[in-house]
Design a protein around this motif. Structure first.
Motif, mmCIF file in Angstrom:
data_model
loop_
_atom_site.group_PDB
_atom_site.id
_atom_site.type_symbol
_atom_site.label_atom_id
_atom_site.label_comp_id
_atom_site.label_asym_id
_atom_site.label_seq_id
_atom_site.Cartn_x
_atom_site.Cartn_y
_atom_site.Cartn_z
ATOM 1 N N LYS A 100 0.838 -1.193 0.000
ATOM 2 C CA LYS A 100 0.000 0.000 0.000
ATOM 3 C C LYS A 100 0.883 1.256 0.000
ATOM 4 O O LYS A 100 2.050 1.220 0.393
ATOM 5 C CB LYS A 100 -0.934 0.003 1.207
ATOM 6 C CG LYS A 100 -0.247 0.187 2.547
ATOM 7 C CD LYS A 100 -1.289 0.257 3.663
ATOM 8 C CE LYS A 100 -0.621 0.511 5.011
ATOM 9 N NZ LYS A 100 -1.605 0.621 6.107
ATOM 10 N N GLY A 101 0.344 2.363 -0.416
ATOM 11 C CA GLY A 101 1.103 3.606 -0.515
ATOM 12 C C GLY A 101 1.781 3.764 -1.859
ATOM 13 O O GLY A 101 2.574 4.692 -2.057
ATOM 14 N N ARG A 102 1.474 2.862 -2.817
ATOM 15 C CA ARG A 102 2.104 2.934 -4.136
ATOM 16 C C ARG A 102 1.500 4.072 -4.955
ATOM 17 O O ARG A 102 0.291 4.288 -4.987
ATOM 18 C CB ARG A 102 1.897 1.604 -4.864
ATOM 19 C CG ARG A 102 2.415 1.571 -6.293
ATOM 20 C CD ARG A 102 2.402 0.146 -6.825
ATOM 21 N NE ARG A 102 1.074 -0.413 -6.856
ATOM 22 C CZ ARG A 102 0.281 -0.397 -7.945
ATOM 23 N NH1 ARG A 102 0.704 0.160 -9.061
ATOM 24 N NH2 ARG A 102 -0.904 -0.965 -7.899
ATOM 25 N N TYR A 103 2.387 4.818 -5.624
ATOM 26 C CA TYR A 103 1.942 5.889 -6.510
ATOM 27 C C TYR A 103 1.689 5.332 -7.909
ATOM 28 O O TYR A 103 2.437 4.482 -8.391
ATOM 29 C CB TYR A 103 2.998 7.000 -6.584
ATOM 30 C CG TYR A 103 3.081 7.833 -5.330
ATOM 31 C CD1 TYR A 103 2.351 9.006 -5.203
ATOM 32 C CD2 TYR A 103 3.900 7.444 -4.271
ATOM 33 C CE1 TYR A 103 2.419 9.776 -4.051
ATOM 34 C CE2 TYR A 103 3.978 8.203 -3.113
ATOM 35 C CZ TYR A 103 3.237 9.369 -3.005
ATOM 36 O OH TYR A 103 3.305 10.128 -1.855
ATOM 37 N N TRP A 104 0.675 5.810 -8.564
ATOM 38 C CA TRP A 104 0.352 5.378 -9.915
ATOM 39 C C TRP A 104 -0.300 6.544 -10.668
ATOM 40 O O TRP A 104 -0.672 7.564 -10.073
ATOM 41 C CB TRP A 104 -0.569 4.161 -9.888
ATOM 42 C CG TRP A 104 -1.927 4.452 -9.288
ATOM 43 C CD1 TRP A 104 -2.218 4.590 -7.967
ATOM 44 C CD2 TRP A 104 -3.138 4.643 -10.013
ATOM 45 N NE1 TRP A 104 -3.548 4.864 -7.792
ATOM 46 C CE2 TRP A 104 -4.140 4.888 -9.034
ATOM 47 C CE3 TRP A 104 -3.499 4.611 -11.352
ATOM 48 C CZ2 TRP A 104 -5.469 5.116 -9.376
ATOM 49 C CZ3 TRP A 104 -4.813 4.833 -11.699
ATOM 50 C CH2 TRP A 104 -5.780 5.083 -10.730
ATOM 51 N N HIS A 105 -0.444 6.422 -11.966
ATOM 52 C CA HIS A 105 -0.998 7.503 -12.784
ATOM 53 C C HIS A 105 -1.950 6.932 -13.828
ATOM 54 O O HIS A 105 -1.751 5.821 -14.336
ATOM 55 C CB HIS A 105 0.124 8.272 -13.490
ATOM 56 C CG HIS A 105 1.121 8.897 -12.545
ATOM 57 N ND1 HIS A 105 0.871 10.060 -11.869
ATOM 58 C CD2 HIS A 105 2.360 8.479 -12.176
ATOM 59 C CE1 HIS A 105 1.921 10.353 -11.119
ATOM 60 N NE2 HIS A 105 2.837 9.411 -11.281
ATOM 61 N N MET A 106 -2.970 7.707 -14.131
ATOM 62 C CA MET A 106 -3.886 7.322 -15.196
ATOM 63 C C MET A 106 -3.303 7.757 -16.551
ATOM 64 O O MET A 106 -2.454 8.652 -16.611
ATOM 65 C CB MET A 106 -5.253 7.981 -14.995
ATOM 66 C CG MET A 106 -6.013 7.483 -13.771
ATOM 67 S SD MET A 106 -7.735 8.057 -13.716
ATOM 68 C CE MET A 106 -7.500 9.829 -13.641
ATOM 69 N N ASP A 107 -3.772 7.111 -17.617
ATOM 70 C CA ASP A 107 -3.358 7.510 -18.958
ATOM 71 C C ASP A 107 -4.591 7.652 -19.852
ATOM 72 O O ASP A 107 -5.724 7.389 -19.433
ATOM 73 C CB ASP A 107 -2.358 6.513 -19.543
ATOM 74 C CG ASP A 107 -2.877 5.086 -19.542
ATOM 75 O OD1 ASP A 107 -4.058 4.887 -19.934
ATOM 76 O OD2 ASP A 107 -2.142 4.171 -19.140
ATOM 77 N N TYR A 108 -4.340 8.056 -21.096
ATOM 78 C CA TYR A 108 -5.441 8.347 -21.997
ATOM 79 C C TYR A 108 -6.284 7.104 -22.319
ATOM 80 O O TYR A 108 -7.476 7.208 -22.635
ATOM 81 C CB TYR A 108 -4.910 8.961 -23.298
ATOM 82 C CG TYR A 108 -5.933 9.779 -24.023
ATOM 83 C CD1 TYR A 108 -6.761 9.193 -24.982
ATOM 84 C CD2 TYR A 108 -6.098 11.132 -23.750
ATOM 85 C CE1 TYR A 108 -7.714 9.934 -25.655
ATOM 86 C CE2 TYR A 108 -7.053 11.888 -24.421
ATOM 87 C CZ TYR A 108 -7.860 11.272 -25.374
ATOM 88 O OH TYR A 108 -8.813 12.018 -26.027
ATOM 89 N N LYS A 109 -5.675 5.893 -22.195
ATOM 90 C CA LYS A 109 -6.427 4.673 -22.464
ATOM 91 C C LYS A 109 -7.554 4.457 -21.455
ATOM 92 O O LYS A 109 -8.541 3.778 -21.756
ATOM 93 C CB LYS A 109 -5.483 3.463 -22.450
ATOM 94 C CG LYS A 109 -4.486 3.433 -23.601
ATOM 95 C CD LYS A 109 -3.616 2.188 -23.540
ATOM 96 C CE LYS A 109 -2.630 2.161 -24.709
ATOM 97 N NZ LYS A 109 -1.750 0.974 -24.653
ATOM 98 N N ASP A 110 -7.390 5.047 -20.259
ATOM 99 C CA ASP A 110 -8.435 4.893 -19.247
ATOM 100 C C ASP A 110 -9.735 5.557 -19.674
ATOM 101 O O ASP A 110 -10.824 5.148 -19.238
ATOM 102 C CB ASP A 110 -7.961 5.481 -17.909
ATOM 103 C CG ASP A 110 -6.848 4.667 -17.272
ATOM 104 O OD1 ASP A 110 -6.910 3.432 -17.369
ATOM 105 O OD2 ASP A 110 -5.917 5.265 -16.702
ATOM 106 N N VAL A 111 -9.634 6.580 -20.494
ATOM 107 C CA VAL A 111 -10.846 7.230 -21.003
ATOM 108 C C VAL A 111 -11.657 6.240 -21.821
ATOM 109 O O VAL A 111 -12.876 6.103 -21.657
ATOM 110 C CB VAL A 111 -10.481 8.473 -21.844
ATOM 111 C CG1 VAL A 111 -11.736 9.098 -22.450
ATOM 112 C CG2 VAL A 111 -9.734 9.496 -20.990
ATOM 113 N N GLU A 112 -10.978 5.507 -22.719
ATOM 114 C CA GLU A 112 -11.662 4.518 -23.539
ATOM 115 C C GLU A 112 -12.167 3.347 -22.704
ATOM 116 O O GLU A 112 -13.250 2.806 -22.954
ATOM 117 C CB GLU A 112 -10.715 4.007 -24.626
ATOM 118 C CG GLU A 112 -10.284 5.063 -25.627
ATOM 119 C CD GLU A 112 -11.467 5.636 -26.385
ATOM 120 O OE1 GLU A 112 -12.417 4.859 -26.660
ATOM 121 O OE2 GLU A 112 -11.462 6.837 -26.699
#
Length: 437
Positions: A100-112
């Protein structure tokens, strides 16, 4: 002798009214009512002031409550009531070998992914934010937050365009160096006013042409800096200029008509979580902010405020009516002999009832209408104080039919306030009245 008696009666219209030979409502009747009320000016004024203050409080609180509601709604202005925001945060649960506490990021594929996994959604649009910067125009500067958006974001948070237009599809396709500035930024860079569209401002050594000014001041839901200070860029150009690649900071969604957003939030979270190896039940790691909850809280808040307004206003008005009833009782007691004489010469109980109730209605109606006019004047001053650039921030004034309803309520209060004194007057017997000192 008979002729002399007839002349005597003719010279006293009050006796004629008592005998019922003249119309019940004539000029003399109104004069008598006014004479009775003005006989003791201080007492009538203080009694009427209770009704005046009650009506003033009721109308002013209603208008003030409407204005306050509009001002609070301005904090959510333009936001779709069935919208939600999705963004990434450090995970709060360990999952599949990741702590737990892991950093992550969304990308443009998440929109689709969201668009295909949750077909009940109408709009799914990405957003980008910078760490803020400074905008320059000539020798003037303003601290701004730079946001990248797509044209369909206006369906999530509708702009209030004061000048120009919003970001369009051509801006996205051609990666144009254009921007939409918000109200506070416009005031700081262009204090003299005027249409700034076509002029260029500099942010982070890049010049942007202004294509619109957005006056939307939704302060309660603000992303990417202080409300009113954002500069909106085409998302495709911001990806390129700020070297963001395929990254997405936030995804805004709206549900189709009739869809309850709270029924979709878990599915949205699960779609994003599985794509990035996050526990689907981790509500903090994959944050989904449902604006529907805020609007429900606002509605519940003002239901309580409206109840309080009516409770205080009607309570004050009722207290004023009790004062009118008490003073009319005193008036009837003082006029016992007069009422007894009128009964002796033929006045019916109905005539006595009408006389006393008429006095009560006139007193409450004059005081009540004065309270309405004074409240309307105060509310109009509040509206003038909340007008900027010709735009009214909130409507404090009450509606026409609300004022009519208040006037009818005052009249009804006048009738009710006069019933008890009128009953006391009707019970007076002529013989007892003659003995009264």
């Amino acid at each position: 002798m008979k002729k002399e008696n007839d002349n005597t009666v003719t010279e006293h219209p009050l006796l004629w009214r008592g005998l019922g030979r003249l119309p019940r409502f004539d000029l003399d009747s109104y004069r008598e009512v006014l004479d009775t009320l003005t006989r003791n000016k201080s007492r009538s004024f203080l009694t009427g002031f209770g009704v005046f203050w009650g009506v003033f409080m009721l109308v002013a609180l209603m208008g003030g409550g409407n204005g306050l509601k509009e001002m609070l709604e301005q904090n959510f202005a333009g936001f779709a009531t069935n919208s939600a925001m999705v963004w990434a945060q450090p995970t709060s649960k360990a999952y599949k070998g990741f702590r737990k506490g892991r950093y992550w990021h969304m990308d443009y594929k998440d929109v689709e992914r969201i668009h295909h996994s949750v077909p009940e959604l109408d709009v799914v649009t990405p957003l980008l934010f910078s760490n803020g910067g400074t905008a320059y125009y000539g020798d003037r500067k303003a601290t701004v937050g730079v946001n990248g958006a797509m044209p369909d974001y206006r369906k999530v948070n509708e702009p209030k365009m004061f000048y120009g237009r919003y970001i369009d599809e051509a801006d996205i396709k051609d990666h144009r160096k254009v921007c939409v500035i918000q109200k506070k930024t416009y005031k700081e860079l262009f204090p003299g006013g005027g249409d700034p569209c076509g002029k260029r401002i500099r942010i982070d050594n890049i010049y942007y042409q202004i294509v619109g000014v957005d006056y939307n001041m939704s302060e309660a839901i603000s992303f990417g800096g202080e409300a009113g200070t954002s500069v909106i860029l085409p998302l495709t150009f911001m990806q390129q200029a700020y070297n963001r690649g395929n990254a997405v900071d936030m995804i805004a969604v709206t549900g189709r008509q009739g869809v309850v957003m709270s029924s979709l939030t878990d599915r949205i979270r699960e779609t994003i979580a599985r794509a990035h190896t996050i526990d689907p039940t981790d509500e903090q790691g994959a944050m989904v902010f449902n604006t529907e909850v805020l609007f429900q809280l606002l509605d519940n808040l003002f239901k309580g405020v409206n109840f309080l307004i009516w409770l205080v206003g009607l309570g004050t008005l009722f207290a004023g009516s009790i004062g009118v009833s008490n003073i009319m009782m005193v008036t009837v007691r003082e006029r016992t002999t007069e009422i007894g004489i009128r009964r002796a010469i033929g006045a019916t109980p109905r005539m006595i009832l009408g006389q006393i109730i008429s006095e009560s209605i006139v007193l409450t109606l004059v005081a009540g209408m004065s309270g309405i006019l004074f409240a309307v004047m105060i509310l109009q001053m509040l509206e003038l104080a909340n007008t900027e650039d010709g735009i009214l921030a909130a409507h404090f004034q009450v509606g026409f039919w609300t004022a009519i309803a208040a006037a009818l309520m005052v009249s009804a209060m006048g009738v009710l306030a006069g019933l008890a004194p009128a009953g006391r007057a009707m019970s007076i017997k002529p013989v007892d009245a003659m003995r009264d000192e």
